[in-house]
Design a protein around this motif. Structure first.
Motif, PDB file in Angstrom:
ATOM      1  N   MET A 124      58.840  91.658 127.563  1.00 50.10           N
ATOM      2  CA  MET A 124      57.784  92.336 128.154  1.00 50.10           C
ATOM      3  C   MET A 124      56.641  92.426 127.289  1.00 50.10           C
ATOM      4  SD  MET A 124      58.906  94.663 130.436  1.00 50.10           S
ATOM      5  CE  MET A 124      58.816  96.244 130.568  1.00 50.10           C
ATOM      6  N   ARG A 125      56.307  91.715 126.185  1.00 49.87           N
ATOM      7  CA  ARG A 125      55.095  91.929 125.409  1.00 49.87           C
ATOM      8  C   ARG A 125      54.566  90.812 125.710  1.00 49.87           C
ATOM      9  NH1 ARG A 125      55.720  92.031 119.946  1.00 49.87           N
ATOM     10  NH2 ARG A 125      56.051  94.098 120.187  1.00 49.87           N
ATOM     11  N   VAL A 126      53.101  90.912 125.780  1.00 49.62           N
ATOM     12  CA  VAL A 126      52.141  89.599 125.916  1.00 49.62           C
ATOM     13  C   VAL A 126      51.949  89.526 124.608  1.00 49.62           C
ATOM     14  CG1 VAL A 126      50.572  89.020 127.204  1.00 49.62           C
ATOM     15  CG2 VAL A 126      51.139  91.620 127.124  1.00 49.62           C
ATOM     16  N   ARG A 127      52.602  88.417 124.068  1.00 44.48           N
ATOM     17  CA  ARG A 127      52.345  88.311 122.747  1.00 44.48           C
ATOM     18  C   ARG A 127      51.015  87.380 122.314  1.00 44.48           C
ATOM     19  NH1 ARG A 127      57.060  85.853 121.277  1.00 44.48           N
ATOM     20  NH2 ARG A 127      58.775  87.459 120.953  1.00 44.48           N
ATOM     21  N   GLY A 180      57.409  91.972 137.510  1.00 48.62           N
ATOM     22  CA  GLY A 180      56.413  92.747 137.957  1.00 48.62           C
ATOM     23  C   GLY A 180      55.360  92.854 136.842  1.00 48.62           C
ATOM     24  N   HIS A 181      55.887  93.660 135.764  1.00 50.09           N
ATOM     25  CA  HIS A 181      55.003  93.857 134.760  1.00 50.09           C
ATOM     26  C   HIS A 181      54.137  92.489 134.261  1.00 50.09           C
ATOM     27  CE1 HIS A 181      54.038  95.556 130.242  1.00 50.09           C
ATOM     28  NE2 HIS A 181      54.335  94.175 130.254  1.00 50.09           N
ATOM     29  N   GLU A 182      54.738  91.369 133.959  1.00 49.49           N
ATOM     30  CA  GLU A 182      54.271  90.297 133.620  1.00 49.49           C
ATOM     31  C   GLU A 182      53.349  89.744 134.582  1.00 49.49           C
ATOM     32  OE1 GLU A 182      54.659  89.423 130.676  1.00 49.49           O
ATOM     33  OE2 GLU A 182      56.406  90.687 130.134  1.00 49.49           O
ATOM     34  N   SER A 183      53.699  89.700 135.851  1.00 51.12           N
ATOM     35  CA  SER A 183      52.505  89.637 136.908  1.00 51.12           C
ATOM     36  C   SER A 183      51.471  90.127 136.924  1.00 51.12           C
ATOM     37  CB  SER A 183      53.265  89.657 138.380  1.00 51.12           C
ATOM     38  OG  SER A 183      54.475  89.007 138.639  1.00 51.12           O
ATOM     39  N   GLY A 184      51.831  91.377 136.221  1.00 48.09           N
ATOM     40  CA  GLY A 184      50.282  92.133 136.246  1.00 48.09           C
ATOM     41  C   GLY A 184      49.619  91.468 135.333  1.00 48.09           C
ATOM     42  N   HIS A 185      50.038  90.709 134.001  1.00 47.88           N
ATOM     43  CA  HIS A 185      49.286  90.231 133.158  1.00 47.88           C
ATOM     44  C   HIS A 185      48.598  89.008 133.696  1.00 47.88           C
ATOM     45  CE1 HIS A 185      50.490  92.753 129.766  1.00 47.88           C
ATOM     46  NE2 HIS A 185      51.618  92.366 129.692  1.00 47.88           N
ATOM     47  N   TYR A 186      49.328  88.312 134.591  1.00 47.79           N
ATOM     48  CA  TYR A 186      48.673  87.130 135.401  1.00 47.79           C
ATOM     49  C   TYR A 186      47.627  87.598 136.260  1.00 47.79           C
ATOM     50  CZ  TYR A 186      51.623  82.993 135.093  1.00 47.79           C
ATOM     51  OH  TYR A 186      52.086  81.745 134.766  1.00 47.79           O
ATOM     52  N   PHE A 195      46.346  97.058 127.966  1.00 43.86           N
ATOM     53  CA  PHE A 195      46.372  96.079 128.955  1.00 43.86           C
ATOM     54  C   PHE A 195      48.018  96.224 129.214  1.00 43.86           C
ATOM     55  CE2 PHE A 195      43.233  92.547 127.207  1.00 43.86           C
ATOM     56  CZ  PHE A 195      42.329  93.314 127.986  1.00 43.86           C
ATOM     57  N   GLU A 196      48.824  96.425 128.088  1.00 42.86           N
ATOM     58  CA  GLU A 196      50.368  96.703 128.514  1.00 42.86           C
ATOM     59  C   GLU A 196      50.544  97.805 129.494  1.00 42.86           C
ATOM     60  OE1 GLU A 196      52.576  94.781 127.907  1.00 42.86           O
ATOM     61  OE2 GLU A 196      51.255  93.503 126.561  1.00 42.86           O
ATOM     62  N   HIS A 197      49.734  98.744 129.339  1.00 42.64           N
ATOM     63  CA  HIS A 197      49.711  99.983 130.399  1.00 42.64           C
ATOM     64  C   HIS A 197      49.526  99.763 131.535  1.00 42.64           C
ATOM     65  CE1 HIS A 197      49.985 103.959 131.622  1.00 42.64           C
ATOM     66  NE2 HIS A 197      48.686 104.010 132.151  1.00 42.64           N
ATOM     67  N   ASP A 246      51.531  97.359 119.132  1.00 45.12           N
ATOM     68  CA  ASP A 246      50.734  96.731 120.288  1.00 45.12           C
ATOM     69  C   ASP A 246      51.175  96.970 121.685  1.00 45.12           C
ATOM     70  OD1 ASP A 246      53.182  95.149 120.174  1.00 45.12           O
ATOM     71  OD2 ASP A 246      52.106  93.147 119.571  1.00 45.12           O
ATOM     72  N   HIS A 247      52.244  97.573 121.788  1.00 46.29           N
ATOM     73  CA  HIS A 247      52.637  98.282 123.263  1.00 46.29           C
ATOM     74  C   HIS A 247      52.779  99.566 123.015  1.00 46.29           C
ATOM     75  CE1 HIS A 247      53.910  94.113 123.929  1.00 46.29           C
ATOM     76  NE2 HIS A 247      54.528  94.201 125.231  1.00 46.29           N
ATOM     77  N   PRO A 248      52.497 100.433 124.078  1.00 45.62           N
ATOM     78  CA  PRO A 248      52.836 101.699 123.834  1.00 45.62           C
ATOM     79  C   PRO A 248      54.048 101.993 123.556  1.00 45.62           C
ATOM     80  CG  PRO A 248      51.850 101.190 125.909  1.00 45.62           C
ATOM     81  CD  PRO A 248      52.098 100.106 125.527  1.00 45.62           C
TER      82      PRO A 248
HETATM   83 ZN    ZN Z   1      53.323  93.196 128.724  1.00 50.15          ZN
END
Ligand code: ZN
Length: 444
Positions: free
Chosen positions: A1-4, A286-292, A366-368, A416-418
């Motif tokens: 879940m983290r966008v490292r 879906g969360h990761e797709s959001g980063h994309y 960004f994570e939120h 770095d994440h909520p």
């Molecule tokens: Zn993330």
């Protein structure tokens, strides 16, 4: 879940320049959080909070979080103290004197100097790494054998040297060539290096973990993920979805997007596929797709570029002042010397220490956004997106023994994440579809 990568950009940067590179290849380091999925019903009856743990795990999570926080803060401070100590005891000056005896060729001297520096910095950080590993084992998060752990450490050091030494040679060359405007040249050189690091990052994963195409053993899951792909309209074909066999080393759940251009991909740990319900995997996807979709990699890159421009400019001024004020005592008579370069690294380390909370705040934002996107992306594909998201956060938090109630200061400075609690609480109450409405990112 983290966008490292977000953090990575800045870290690998600081890493590179501040000698924390030893942490960079941590395809393994600070993963984030989480646990077995199917507990959501129990959670909702147990407490008002959206992220909760059973009493035994709660006690462990509180203890482990305290230890992690102490180790993180100690590590940050120790990074600075180490560089200062080595200057104050003239250890870098002595090292510089010695490498000059090895060869008359400047580049050989430089390679020896920077390889020694990176090795010494790694050794200096090892006690903390080791203590951290002891605790992660004690609490069952890490299940890797010591041999394998040492092997990974060796590979990380090898990567650090392979990447760090040439990069430092390049930066030192720039400082020598342009004693006044070197910071600008260094900034220009940093951008393609950052891009290259982002590009190759996913390619080093197989050094630490076995990986395979996600579709190989999870064809049905990939078919369901494609329903999310269809809804988001983005291009993540199944051959860009990977499964990493992290369960041989960790019990925590993780997934992320990484890479750029030809290496851009979605990666999921097998701990997630093994222990999460498919609906929850859909939410994470879906969360990761959001980063994309929201271009977080490119935006993070752009923000780093702008931020570094000012960081380099300020650090050049600070390092110049330190050399004038303390240079004689440190054996750094000019900035263009190798010891002078270490003064520059010291100033960049201080900046990275002070700006860490800012980069974490950007990352949390960004994570939120990705959390919101993820919940909206699975609307219509699962019975209740909010419940699914809450269950996923509980699973994540439990698998890493995340503190359900971190202090606001710790969350502000180190996360770095909520926190899992904030993420789960938001998810529990986010329902833009009631009364016929729609979400931020989707029309239905
Ligand atoms: Zn993330």
């Amino acid at each position: 879940m983290r966008v490292r990568r977000m953090r990575r950009l800045v870290v690998s940067m600081a890493a590179m320049l501040a000698g924390m590179l030893p942490q960079m290849p941590a395809a393994r380091s600070q993963a984030t959080q989480a646990p077995e999925a199917p507990h959501s019903a129990a959670y909702s009856t147990r407490s008002q909070q959206a992220y909760t743990l059973p009493p035994d795990k709660l006690a462990k999570a509180i203890e482990l979080s305290r230890i992690r926080n102490i180790l993180s803060i100690t590590g940050l401070v120790w990074g600075l103290v180490f560089l200062w100590l080595m200057l104050a005891t003239r250890a870098w000056a002595e090292l510089e004197r010695r490498v000059e005896r090895i060869s008359s060729r400047r580049w050989v001297q430089g390679m020896a100097f920077f390889a020694a520096y990176l090795s010494i910095a790694t050794l200096a950080g090892m006690p903390l790494d080791w203590i951290s590993e002891l605790y992660e084992r004690k609490y069952g998060i890490s299940i890797e054998g010591w041999g394998s752990w040492l092997g990974d450490l060796g590979k990380a050091v090898g990567l650090t040297l392979a990447i760090g030494v040439p990069v430092m040679l390049l930066f030192h060359w720039i400082v020598r060539r342009a004693p006044r405007r070197y910071w600008l040249g260094a900034w220009v050189a940093t951008l393609p290096i950052l891009a290259l690091l982002t590009f190759i990052e996913p390619l080093v994963v197989p050094l630490f973990f076995k990986q395979e195409p996600l579709a190989k053993n999870h064809a049905a899951l990939v078919t369901r993920l494609e329903t999310v792909v269809a809804r988001t309209g983005i291009n993540i074909p199944p051959d860009r979805m990977y499964l990493v066999k992290a369960s041989a080393k960790f019990t925590g759940i993780n997934a992320f997007v990484a890479g750029m251009g030809a290496t851009k991909r979605y990666v999921m740990w097998d701990t997630a596929t093994d222990r999460l319900a498919d609906d929850e995997v859909l939410f994470i996807f879906g969360h990761e797709s959001g980063h994309y979709v929201l271009d977080h990699i490119a935006k993070g890159f752009a923000l780093s570029a702008v931020g570094l421009f000012f960081v380099y400019w300020g650090c050049a001024a600070l390092a110049g002042w330190m050399v004038r004020r303390f240079g004689a005592g440190w054996g750094a008579t000019e900035l263009a010397s190798r010891t002078g370069f270490m003064v520059l690294l010291f100033s960049i380390s201080m900046a990275s220490f002070l700006l860490g909370p800012l980069s974490n705040a950007v990352s949390r934002h960004f994570e939120h956004q990705a959390d919101v996107y993820g919940q909206e992306a699975i609307h219509g594909l699962v019975p209740d997106p909010g419940k699914t998201a809450v269950a996923a956060f509980n699973a994540l938090g439990e698998s890493w023994l995340d503190d359900p109630n971190p202090s606001p200061f710790i969350e502000f400075w180190l996360y770095d994440h909520p926190s899992e609690q904030h993420r789960a609480e938001f998810a529990a109450h986010y329902d833009p579809w009631k009364d016929g409405g729609h979400g931020k990112f989707f029309k239905n």
